[in-house]
Motif scaffolding. Structure first.
Motif, PDB file in Angstrom:
ATOM      1  N   LYS A 179     108.960 -96.386 -25.212  1.00 55.52           N
ATOM      2  CA  LYS A 179     107.853 -95.754 -25.918  1.00 55.52           C
ATOM      3  C   LYS A 179     106.508 -96.168 -25.340  1.00 55.52           C
ATOM      4  O   LYS A 179     105.587 -95.343 -25.219  1.00 55.52           O
ATOM      5  N   TRP A 182     105.566 -93.994 -22.347  1.00 59.83           N
ATOM      6  CA  TRP A 182     105.102 -92.659 -22.710  1.00 59.83           C
ATOM      7  C   TRP A 182     103.722 -92.722 -23.357  1.00 59.83           C
ATOM      8  O   TRP A 182     102.875 -91.854 -23.113  1.00 59.83           O
ATOM      9  N   ASP A 183     103.482 -93.773 -24.149  1.00 56.71           N
ATOM     10  CA  ASP A 183     102.162 -93.930 -24.771  1.00 56.71           C
ATOM     11  C   ASP A 183     101.075 -94.091 -23.710  1.00 56.71           C
ATOM     12  O   ASP A 183      99.976 -93.531 -23.846  1.00 56.71           O
ATOM     13  N   ASP A 184     101.374 -94.837 -22.647  1.00 55.61           N
ATOM     14  CA  ASP A 184     100.404 -95.037 -21.565  1.00 55.61           C
ATOM     15  C   ASP A 184     100.119 -93.725 -20.836  1.00 55.61           C
ATOM     16  O   ASP A 184      98.977 -93.436 -20.467  1.00 55.61           O
ATOM     17  N   LEU A 187      97.981 -91.623 -23.121  1.00 49.41           N
ATOM     18  CA  LEU A 187      96.631 -92.188 -23.196  1.00 49.41           C
ATOM     19  C   LEU A 187      95.821 -91.827 -21.957  1.00 49.41           C
ATOM     20  O   LEU A 187      94.625 -91.494 -22.053  1.00 49.41           O
ATOM     21  N   ALA A 213     106.395 -86.343 -25.872  1.00 50.14           N
ATOM     22  CA  ALA A 213     105.449 -87.452 -26.041  1.00 50.14           C
ATOM     23  C   ALA A 213     104.024 -86.938 -26.185  1.00 50.14           C
ATOM     24  O   ALA A 213     103.235 -87.449 -26.992  1.00 50.14           O
ATOM     25  N   GLY A 217     101.741 -87.363 -29.424  1.00 52.92           N
ATOM     26  CA  GLY A 217     100.553 -88.177 -29.179  1.00 52.92           C
ATOM     27  C   GLY A 217      99.267 -87.562 -29.694  1.00 52.92           C
ATOM     28  O   GLY A 217      98.196 -88.165 -29.548  1.00 52.92           O
TER      29      GLY A 217
END
Length: 318
Positions: A179, A182-184, A187, A213, A217
């Motif tokens: 996770k 994918w968050d990076d 972002l 993602a 997000g």
């Protein structure tokens, strides 16, 4: 595959006095399973070994002596690299029906490889032409870490530089990412507000994960995706992210409809012919998904039947 062999064996003008047989394997879309499967064609092993590598599927246990004269498939570029290299040890030719990576065009590395679809450089050229047509000059590029994604991304990078297209984000996406990865990625996209278009040269699994993602997000703006031929959209729709592809464009080789095969497919359910150990499993899934009582009344599966059949047509000319 079974249909193509049957049609060839019925004809007297193709391979006269020769009867083709076939053994169909499931590569489970895994590179290690694909390599092992290819090698076992030359040295057959029992069901126990198969089940350890591919536990969710069955295979025919045919101990008859046979000579392997060629391999048709597999579908993806990533697994085709493994198949072709392994088969070349035994000087067995391989014809891939949808492997499009330019890596496989190197005849010195893959002297026994043939295919029935154009290489990815043409697909990349179409993607660049679309970007130029709509004046999309500031984009993101996402690609999977395999032969298809890496070589396709290289083609995009080269053509983008030649045509004055700025690739502000150039990111390899993981096949199975944590996770935080994918968050990076999301972002990075959030902090690049000028990007509204993304080229996606990726296998379907990581591509679907990326789109999911981005959806979760809460990016706050719409992204138009320019996708390669492995991005069918069906899995994304099933996952509830179909709206993310509204207005997006997918580039894929043309596959001509084969009306005779489609009739053959519809008649299979009422026949006593067992062409594949997976037909019943797939049929049950497909009917449940589309709410139809039999395969004849169902929506036809989105398959490139002409490229598979053409693989056998090309084999007879080698």
């Amino acid at each position: 595959m079974a249909y193509a062999v049957e049609m060839i064996n019925r004809r007297s003008d193709i391979l006269p006095n020769v009867t083709l047989g076939y053994e169909i394997r499931n590569d489970c879309r895994e590179e290690d399973t694909t390599l092992w499967t290819t090698l076992t064609l030359a040295d057959p092993c029992g069901d126990n070994t198969f089940q350890r590598h591919c536990p969710l599927h069955s295979r025919f246990n045919d101990q008859k002596t046979r000579t392997v004269v060629g391999i048709i498939g597999p579908g993806s570029s990533a697994t085709s690299v493994f198949v072709t290299r392994a088969a070349a040890i035994y000087e067995v030719p391989t014809i891939a029906y949808s492997a499009s990576s330019d890596e496989l065009s190197n005849i010195h590395h893959f002297p026994y490889f043939f295919r029935t679809v154009p290489p990815d450089r043409f697909q990349a050229r179409v993607m660049i032409d679309l970007l130029l047509r709509y004046d999309w000059k500031h984009i993101a590029l996402y690609f999977s870490s395999d032969s298809y994604g890496s070589n396709g991304a290289e083609q995009i990078l080269n053509l983008a530089e030649e045509n004055g297209i700025c690739i502000a984000i150039n990111t390899r996406i993981p096949k199975v990412g944590e996770k935080i990865e994918w968050d990076d990625i999301v972002l990075n996209l959030k902090t690049s507000p000028l990007i509204s278009v993304a080229v996606l040269f990726s296998l379907s699994v990581p591509a679907n994960s990326l789109i999911g993602a981005i959806s979760e997000g809460n990016l706050g703006r719409r992204i138009t995706f320019i996708g390669g031929d492995d991005l069918s959209g069906n899995d994304i729709i099933d996952a509830g992210y179909g709206y993310m592809l509204h207005g997006s464009l997918i580039v894929a080789p043309h596959s001509q409809v084969n009306t005779e095969f489609r009739q053959y497919w519809k008649d299979l359910e009422d026949s006593n012919i067992t062409t594949s150990p997976w037909y019943q499993e797939f049929g049950d899934y497909w009917k449940d998904r589309h709410g139809c009582v039999d395969m004849a009344s169902c929506l036809f599966p989105p398959v490139s039947e002409s490229t598979v059949i053409n693989g056998y047509s090309r084999w007879r000319t080698l």
